[in-house]
Design an enzyme around this catalytic site. Sequence first.
Site, PDB file in Angstrom:
ATOM      1  N   ARG A  19       3.609   2.966   0.730  1.00  0.00           N
ATOM      2  CA  ARG A  19       3.075   1.879  -0.085  1.00  0.00           C
ATOM      3  C   ARG A  19       3.495   2.110  -1.533  1.00  0.00           C
ATOM      4  NH1 ARG A  19      -0.883   3.812   3.433  1.00  0.00           N
ATOM      5  NH2 ARG A  19      -1.686   2.251   4.887  1.00  0.00           N
ATOM      6  N   LYS A  44      -4.254   5.703   0.909  1.00  0.00           N
ATOM      7  CA  LYS A  44      -5.258   4.687   1.187  1.00  0.00           C
ATOM      8  C   LYS A  44      -6.321   5.226   2.152  1.00  0.00           C
ATOM      9  CE  LYS A  44      -5.550  -0.100   2.748  1.00  0.00           C
ATOM     10  NZ  LYS A  44      -4.791  -1.239   3.267  1.00  0.00           N
ATOM     11  N   HIS A 113       5.374  -4.260   1.036  1.00  0.00           N
ATOM     12  CA  HIS A 113       4.791  -4.505   2.353  1.00  0.00           C
ATOM     13  C   HIS A 113       5.815  -5.085   3.322  1.00  0.00           C
ATOM     14  CE1 HIS A 113       0.777  -3.087   1.852  1.00  0.00           C
ATOM     15  NE2 HIS A 113       0.503  -3.493   3.063  1.00  0.00           N
ATOM     16  N   ARG A 116       7.520  -2.178   4.750  1.00  0.00           N
ATOM     17  CA  ARG A 116       6.699  -1.512   5.783  1.00  0.00           C
ATOM     18  C   ARG A 116       6.795  -2.280   7.101  1.00  0.00           C
ATOM     19  NH1 ARG A 116       2.754   2.209   4.797  1.00  0.00           N
ATOM     20  NH2 ARG A 116       1.154   1.246   6.096  1.00  0.00           N
ATOM     21  N   HIS A 139      -1.690   4.258   9.974  1.00  0.00           N
ATOM     22  CA  HIS A 139      -2.747   3.292  10.286  1.00  0.00           C
ATOM     23  C   HIS A 139      -3.783   3.951  11.180  1.00  0.00           C
ATOM     24  CE1 HIS A 139       0.066  -0.434   9.759  1.00  0.00           C
ATOM     25  NE2 HIS A 139      -0.487  -0.075   8.621  1.00  0.00           N
ATOM     26  N   TYR A 148       1.819  -5.448  11.986  1.00  0.00           N
ATOM     27  CA  TYR A 148       3.004  -5.023  11.253  1.00  0.00           C
ATOM     28  C   TYR A 148       4.266  -5.099  12.100  1.00  0.00           C
ATOM     29  CZ  TYR A 148       1.036  -3.308   6.912  1.00  0.00           C
ATOM     30  OH  TYR A 148       0.464  -3.224   5.683  1.00  0.00           O
TER      31      TYR A 148
END
Length: 168
Positions: A19, A44, A113, A116, A139, A148
């Site tokens: 990220r 995150k 993003h 990703r 994740h 995703y």
Amino acid sequence: RKPRRGYAIVRCALDMGLRAGEIANLSIDDIDWREGTVTMKGTKSRRQDILPLPMATGQALADYLQHERPANPSRALFFCRRESRDIPVTTHAVQNVIRRACRRVGLPDSGSHLLRHTLACRLVENGSSLKEVADVLRHRSLETTRIYAKLDTPSLAEVALPWPGSES
């Protein structure tokens, strides 16, 4: 303009799925060149993860460190120039670098993003399981990873080349 820095930043997002904030927070000390790994701290998910450092990403980082990174006592990996001072990049600066790079290759309004998502799709297309993709993207939920890794089959069909010998 710092082309090596920009290239290294994009490689971190595209090859490792980092990220923008994770890229901005990278320190020289996070890279283990001998082991070929990057330790992610303050992510995150608030946990520490050790990720493999892909060869192309490592080469881009080494090139940036050797030829563009300013001599600075800070251990921050990436810097930008503000008011004639070198300061560590911010998340916003990383987002801008990625946005400009995407625009240069014809992807308007794209950011980290998208990269990703691109990595997730590439991994699935190359046979990785959803669990493996979730691990790379860090994740907790496979549902998030499923979003995703969604392939845009109709768009892919539009750009697909005709099969040799077919009429169209």
